[in-house]
Design a protein around this motif. Structure first.
Motif, PDB file in Angstrom:
ATOM      1  N   VAL A   1       0.927  -1.126   0.032  1.00  0.00           N
ATOM      2  CA  VAL A   1      -0.039   0.161  -0.106  1.00  0.00           C
ATOM      3  C   VAL A   1       0.843   1.229  -0.022  1.00  0.00           C
ATOM      4  O   VAL A   1       1.752   1.384   0.513  1.00  0.00           O
ATOM      5  CB  VAL A   1      -0.884   0.019   1.209  1.00  0.00           C
ATOM      6  CG1 VAL A   1      -1.518   1.306   1.143  1.00  0.00           C
ATOM      7  CG2 VAL A   1      -1.984  -1.142   1.197  1.00  0.00           C
TER       8      VAL A   1
ATOM      9  N   THR B   1      -9.049   3.241  -4.267  1.00  0.00           N
ATOM     10  CA  THR B   1      -7.672   2.779  -4.654  1.00  0.00           C
ATOM     11  C   THR B   1      -7.398   2.125  -5.904  1.00  0.00           C
ATOM     12  O   THR B   1      -8.476   2.087  -6.647  1.00  0.00           O
ATOM     13  CB  THR B   1      -7.687   1.497  -3.709  1.00  0.00           C
ATOM     14  OG1 THR B   1      -8.636   0.252  -4.167  1.00  0.00           O
ATOM     15  CG2 THR B   1      -7.719   1.680  -2.152  1.00  0.00           C
TER      16      THR B   1
ATOM     17  N   GLU C   1      -5.083  -0.168  -8.289  1.00  0.00           N
ATOM     18  CA  GLU C   1      -4.049  -1.252  -8.187  1.00  0.00           C
ATOM     19  C   GLU C   1      -3.353  -1.587  -9.411  1.00  0.00           C
ATOM     20  O   GLU C   1      -4.001  -1.681 -10.458  1.00  0.00           O
ATOM     21  CB  GLU C   1      -4.794  -2.556  -7.445  1.00  0.00           C
ATOM     22  CG  GLU C   1      -5.342  -2.329  -6.139  1.00  0.00           C
ATOM     23  CD  GLU C   1      -5.865  -3.592  -5.540  1.00  0.00           C
ATOM     24  OE1 GLU C   1      -5.324  -4.634  -5.784  1.00  0.00           O
ATOM     25  OE2 GLU C   1      -6.596  -3.277  -4.547  1.00  0.00           O
TER      26      GLU C   1
ATOM     27  N   ILE D   1      -0.811  -0.519  -4.404  1.00  0.00           N
ATOM     28  CA  ILE D   1      -2.066  -0.165  -4.230  1.00  0.00           C
ATOM     29  C   ILE D   1      -1.867   1.443  -3.763  1.00  0.00           C
ATOM     30  O   ILE D   1      -1.619   1.835  -2.738  1.00  0.00           O
ATOM     31  CB  ILE D   1      -2.974  -0.863  -3.069  1.00  0.00           C
ATOM     32  CG1 ILE D   1      -2.839  -2.270  -3.266  1.00  0.00           C
ATOM     33  CG2 ILE D   1      -4.287  -0.397  -2.713  1.00  0.00           C
ATOM     34  CD1 ILE D   1      -3.264  -3.131  -1.932  1.00  0.00           C
TER      35      ILE D   1
ATOM     36  N   THR E   1      -3.572   4.990  -2.716  1.00  0.00           N
ATOM     37  CA  THR E   1      -4.678   4.990  -1.931  1.00  0.00           C
ATOM     38  C   THR E   1      -5.128   6.622  -1.654  1.00  0.00           C
ATOM     39  O   THR E   1      -4.455   7.395  -2.006  1.00  0.00           O
ATOM     40  CB  THR E   1      -4.500   4.304  -0.610  1.00  0.00           C
ATOM     41  OG1 THR E   1      -3.429   5.090   0.060  1.00  0.00           O
ATOM     42  CG2 THR E   1      -4.452   3.095  -0.621  1.00  0.00           C
TER      43      THR E   1
ATOM     44  N   ARG F   1     -11.255   3.449   3.417  1.00  0.00           N
ATOM     45  CA  ARG F   1     -10.729   2.186   2.364  1.00  0.00           C
ATOM     46  C   ARG F   1      -9.218   2.172   2.473  1.00  0.00           C
ATOM     47  O   ARG F   1      -8.671   1.124   2.541  1.00  0.00           O
ATOM     48  CB  ARG F   1     -11.167   2.315   0.935  1.00  0.00           C
ATOM     49  CG  ARG F   1     -12.701   2.061   0.757  1.00  0.00           C
ATOM     50  CD  ARG F   1     -13.165   2.231  -0.660  1.00  0.00           C
ATOM     51  NE  ARG F   1     -14.648   1.855  -0.884  1.00  0.00           N
ATOM     52  CZ  ARG F   1     -15.044   1.795  -2.065  1.00  0.00           C
ATOM     53  NH1 ARG F   1     -14.486   2.091  -3.133  1.00  0.00           N
ATOM     54  NH2 ARG F   1     -16.345   1.753  -2.008  1.00  0.00           N
TER      55      ARG F   1
ATOM     56  N   LYS G   1      -7.248  -0.833   3.667  1.00  0.00           N
ATOM     57  CA  LYS G   1      -6.081  -1.610   2.754  1.00  0.00           C
ATOM     58  C   LYS G   1      -4.626  -1.708   3.290  1.00  0.00           C
ATOM     59  O   LYS G   1      -4.119  -2.513   3.251  1.00  0.00           O
ATOM     60  CB  LYS G   1      -5.795  -0.839   1.536  1.00  0.00           C
ATOM     61  CG  LYS G   1      -6.913  -0.807   0.502  1.00  0.00           C
ATOM     62  CD  LYS G   1      -7.072  -2.469  -0.266  1.00  0.00           C
ATOM     63  CE  LYS G   1      -8.028  -2.497  -1.141  1.00  0.00           C
ATOM     64  NZ  LYS G   1      -8.096  -3.755  -1.803  1.00  0.00           N
TER      65      LYS G   1
END
Length: 458
Positions: A227, A261, A263, A276, A278, A295, A299
């Motif tokens: 992340v 997000t 990815e 990811i 964010t 979120r 994550k």
């Protein structure tokens, strides 16, 4: 073993990827009539009189009409992937030609194969066990050197062989315990309890190691979830684009651009990383952005690694330290990144040294290679020997965990003497769960669930 899925039909499917660019397509048939059916429409040698593992040139014809010139490869069972008579027709990669040939052979008596049916037949006919069959799907899906090597090792029986040996040792003692039940009135012991305990402890240790290997094995198979987090407008989307070397995320000077997000993944020295991007973490009255922030936090909790990005032009060191302390509370490995390092003097960098950060400029691609090296270092996969047996399948892990529970009951029964029938029941339970992995114990529902995830033609 369940046999409800065994079929005597001759099945047919396109084995190569449909719609793919390329000169050649391969159509595969398997079953007792595979050779005779193709022989009816093939103009060349009589395929019914040819040896296995031979290739023959000729034409596929519908009556007198030539559909295509082809190469036909012959595999006579049991010396084939499915252990049945198998034919592979290499034809020109035309959707029209492929459809004509498959339709023609279905009219002659073949049936369209279901997803994974060729590999299912290989399993049902004893060509491989269930864990090896699942490794076939993993091999097809592998997208890195590490995931490829693990899938190949499992497909060739590394995992299966280890389980087979464990099971054989257990079966030996189970048979002795069962024998004791026949002489229950005479109160005799055929199974030495000390030897049984030593064996159970050994098997318990091996299984525990296999269970522990899942964390790393799953990472190698599915990629490392990373992340990219931080406050709004610190350069998270720019960093994602720099890592991927493409404009994947929208970059703007307006804070809060990323609402959800994003990815994508890259391969770094044989290891797949799933990055990811964010939403920025901050308090906001914007309802949509607030959902994105929540979120982001979720994550971060699910990540294997966190890249926490800071903009030194936004925050003082004290504010940065507060954010780091919050990330530490998640107990997930993280890398502290100071972005826009090209705007910092060497004197200013000394002030940030206490945070032990990496200095980058995502915009100018400065420090990206060093960041990639640090990511590899953080996940610590360099010392993993992919030749070792490694578990990558959640179904296998669950079965191993159930096996451990049964073995612990056996150990308890040995230390707190119970009758042989209860001891035998716990050993049988352990054998059952080991058998679930290799397919010694299975059901039609389980097989359908596994093989339905395969591509058609494999």
């Amino acid at each position: 073993m369940s046999t409800g899925l065994i079929s005597q039909d001759t099945i047919i499917a396109l084995a190569t990827s449909p719609g793919a660019n390329g000169a050649i397509a391969v159509i595969r048939l398997s079953g007792s009539k595979a050779i005779s059916l193709v022989n009816e429409v093939f103009k060349g040698k009589d395929l019914t009189k040819q040896a296995s593992h031979t290739v023959h040139f000729g034409t596929i014809r519908d009556g007198e009409h030539i559909i295509d010139e082809v190469l036909v490869t012959l595999f006579v069972g049991p010396n084939s992937y499915t252990k049945e008579d198998t034919i592979e027709i290499s034809t020109h990669n035309s959707a029209y030609i492929i459809e004509r040939i498959i339709t023609l052979l279905i009219k002659k008596g073949a049936r369209a194969a279901r997803a994974g049916e060729f590999t299912l037949r290989a399993f049902l006919n004893g060509g491989m066990d269930l864990s090896q069959a699942e490794a076939v799907a993993d091999l097809i899906a592998s997208n890195s050197a590490a995931s490829h090597q693990i899938a190949m090792q499992q497909m060739r029986g590394g995992f299966s062989n280890q389980l087979k040996q464990l099971r054989e040792d257990l079966v030996h003692f189970a048979s002795l315990i069962e024998l004791e039940l026949d002489f229950a009135e005479e109160d005799v012991e055929f199974a030495n309890r000390d030897q049984l305990k030593a064996l159970i402890q050994q098997i318990h240790s091996v299984i525990a190691k296999l269970i522990r290997s899942f964390e790393q094995g799953n990472v190698l198979k599915n990629g490392v979830p990373v992340v990219i987090a931080g406050k709004p407008n610190v350069g998270k989307s720019t960093l994602l684009n720099a890592l991927l070397n493409e404009e994947r995320a929208i970059v703007s000077d307006i804070a809060g651009t990323t609402r959800d997000t994003i990815e994508d993944e890259i391969n770094i020295h044989g290891v797949t990383f799933r990055f990811i991007d964010t939403a920025g973490i901050r308090h906001t009255e914007d309802v949509v952005e607030a959902i994105g922030v929540e979120r982001t936090r979720e994550k971060m909790k699910q990540a294997r690694l966190i890249i926490y990005l800071f903009d030194p032009t936004q925050d003082q060191i004290s504010a940065v330290q507060e954010q780091i302390d919050e990330v530490k509370g998640l107990n997930i490995p993280f890398v502290t990144i100071i972005n826009k390092s090209d705007l910092l003097s060497e004197e200013q960098k000394k002030d940030y040294a206490i945070l032990n950060p990496l200095y980058i400029s995502a915009k100018h691609q400065i420090g990206i290679d060093e960041l990639k090296d640090e990511l590899l270092n953080q996940v610590n996969l360099s010392n993993i020997n992919t030749d070792d047996v490694m578990v990558t399948n959640i179904r296998h892990v669950e079965a191993l965990q159930h096996t451990q529970e049964a073995l612990e009951k056996v150990l308890y029964g040995i230390d707190n003497p119970i009758t042989s029938d209860f001891l035998a029941m716990d050993i049988r339970q352990a054998l059952h769960h080991l058998g679930e992995i290799t397919g010694t114990v299975t059901t039609d529902d389980l097989l359908e669930n596994i093989f339905s995830k395969f591509c058609i033609g494999k």
